[in-house]
Design a protein around this motif. Structure first.
Motif, PDB file in Angstrom:
ATOM      1  N   PHE A 142       0.879  -1.235   0.003  1.00 45.59           N
ATOM      2  CA  PHE A 142      -0.076   0.081  -0.032  1.00 45.59           C
ATOM      3  C   PHE A 142       0.673   1.341   0.130  1.00 45.59           C
ATOM      4  O   PHE A 142       0.303   2.377   0.147  1.00 45.59           O
ATOM      5  CB  PHE A 142      -1.018   0.043   1.151  1.00 45.59           C
ATOM      6  N   GLY A 143       2.095   1.197  -0.070  1.00 43.49           N
ATOM      7  CA  GLY A 143       2.813   2.464  -0.063  1.00 43.49           C
ATOM      8  C   GLY A 143       2.850   3.025   1.060  1.00 43.49           C
ATOM      9  O   GLY A 143       3.020   4.405   0.870  1.00 43.49           O
ATOM     10  N   LEU A 144       2.846   2.717   2.239  1.00 44.65           N
ATOM     11  CA  LEU A 144       2.367   3.499   3.347  1.00 44.65           C
ATOM     12  C   LEU A 144       3.828   4.078   3.696  1.00 44.65           C
ATOM     13  O   LEU A 144       5.077   3.608   3.594  1.00 44.65           O
ATOM     14  CB  LEU A 144       2.269   2.465   4.593  1.00 44.65           C
ATOM     15  N   LYS A 145       3.706   5.165   4.300  1.00 48.26           N
ATOM     16  CA  LYS A 145       4.819   5.964   4.788  1.00 48.26           C
ATOM     17  C   LYS A 145       5.976   5.464   5.795  1.00 48.26           C
ATOM     18  O   LYS A 145       7.044   5.588   5.496  1.00 48.26           O
ATOM     19  CB  LYS A 145       4.161   7.276   5.350  1.00 48.26           C
ATOM     20  N   SER A 146       5.191   4.909   6.756  1.00 46.99           N
ATOM     21  CA  SER A 146       6.270   3.927   7.859  1.00 46.99           C
ATOM     22  C   SER A 146       5.451   3.184   8.620  1.00 46.99           C
ATOM     23  O   SER A 146       4.120   3.025   8.526  1.00 46.99           O
ATOM     24  CB  SER A 146       6.679   5.374   8.703  1.00 46.99           C
ATOM     25  N   LYS A 147       6.178   2.456   9.287  1.00 51.93           N
ATOM     26  CA  LYS A 147       5.550   1.266  10.342  1.00 51.93           C
ATOM     27  C   LYS A 147       4.832   2.186  11.368  1.00 51.93           C
ATOM     28  O   LYS A 147       3.708   1.665  11.505  1.00 51.93           O
ATOM     29  CB  LYS A 147       6.612   0.649  11.038  1.00 51.93           C
ATOM     30  N   ALA A 148       5.190   3.333  11.844  1.00 55.20           N
ATOM     31  CA  ALA A 148       4.061   3.931  12.686  1.00 55.20           C
ATOM     32  C   ALA A 148       2.911   4.373  11.960  1.00 55.20           C
ATOM     33  O   ALA A 148       1.922   4.267  12.729  1.00 55.20           O
ATOM     34  CB  ALA A 148       5.141   5.204  13.074  1.00 55.20           C
ATOM     35  N   PHE A 149       2.861   4.717  10.959  1.00 52.90           N
ATOM     36  CA  PHE A 149       1.623   5.050  10.337  1.00 52.90           C
ATOM     37  C   PHE A 149       0.971   4.151   9.883  1.00 52.90           C
ATOM     38  O   PHE A 149      -0.276   4.011  10.173  1.00 52.90           O
ATOM     39  CB  PHE A 149       1.880   5.888   8.992  1.00 52.90           C
ATOM     40  N   ALA A 150       1.499   2.848   9.872  1.00 54.57           N
ATOM     41  CA  ALA A 150       0.563   1.563   9.457  1.00 54.57           C
ATOM     42  C   ALA A 150       0.092   1.135  11.051  1.00 54.57           C
ATOM     43  O   ALA A 150      -1.135   1.029  11.046  1.00 54.57           O
ATOM     44  CB  ALA A 150       1.676   0.272   9.213  1.00 54.57           C
ATOM     45  N   GLU A 151       1.017   1.550  11.910  1.00 53.38           N
ATOM     46  CA  GLU A 151       0.293   1.289  13.198  1.00 53.38           C
ATOM     47  C   GLU A 151      -0.735   1.919  13.565  1.00 53.38           C
ATOM     48  O   GLU A 151      -1.957   1.672  14.276  1.00 53.38           O
ATOM     49  CB  GLU A 151       1.303   0.969  14.128  1.00 53.38           C
ATOM     50  N   ASP A 152      -0.701   3.194  13.324  1.00 56.99           N
ATOM     51  CA  ASP A 152      -1.771   4.493  13.649  1.00 56.99           C
ATOM     52  C   ASP A 152      -3.354   4.114  12.855  1.00 56.99           C
ATOM     53  O   ASP A 152      -4.081   4.472  13.204  1.00 56.99           O
ATOM     54  CB  ASP A 152      -1.310   5.865  13.425  1.00 56.99           C
ATOM     55  N   THR A 153      -3.063   3.351  11.641  1.00 61.79           N
ATOM     56  CA  THR A 153      -3.981   3.323  10.566  1.00 61.79           C
ATOM     57  C   THR A 153      -4.688   1.800  10.715  1.00 61.79           C
ATOM     58  O   THR A 153      -5.596   1.676   9.979  1.00 61.79           O
ATOM     59  CB  THR A 153      -3.790   3.645   9.334  1.00 61.79           C
TER      60      THR A 153
END
Length: 117
Positions: A36-47
């Motif tokens: 999904f081309g996510l910005k970061s692992k932290a962003f993935a965790e938040d969403t």
């Protein structure tokens, strides 16, 4: 339903089962982040809760398509393929990622066309 239609509907159904797995279970894993081309692992965790909800909806689309195949019900299949097409079109428009349209909507459109021809 013709054999071609059954094959195309099955492909769309399995594609959405794969989306369910990616969004519900792999969103915070390297495969999900890359897919999904996510910005970061932290962003993935938040969403991840939002992604899981999205994955559940994809699962319902897959279930509807599988159910239409089991019942050999063209109306159900057409309804769920239209839902997939709309979801893919809106997703592509809202995220500004044309690839989403080609991955999600085009297979559903091809399956819809197989009902006509």
């Amino acid at each position: 339903m013709t054999l071609l239609t059954i094959i195309l509907v099955t492909i769309v159904a399995f594609e959405h089962l794969y989306f369910l797995i990616l969004e519900m279970f792999l969103w915070t894993k390297p495969k999900g982040i890359k897919a999904f081309g996510l910005k970061s692992k932290a962003f993935a965790e938040d969403t991840k809760v939002l992604a899981a909800n999205q994955g559940l909806y994809n699962g319902f689309l897959a279930a509807g398509l599988i159910f239409s195949l089991i019942l050999s019900n063209q109306i159900f299949a057409i309804f769920f393929l239209i839902c997939v097409t709309i979801a893919g079109s809106y997703g592509s428009y809202s995220t500004k990622k044309a690839k989403l349209f080609y991955v999600q909507s085009v297979p559903a459109i091809l399956a819809l066309l197989s009902f006509v021809f």
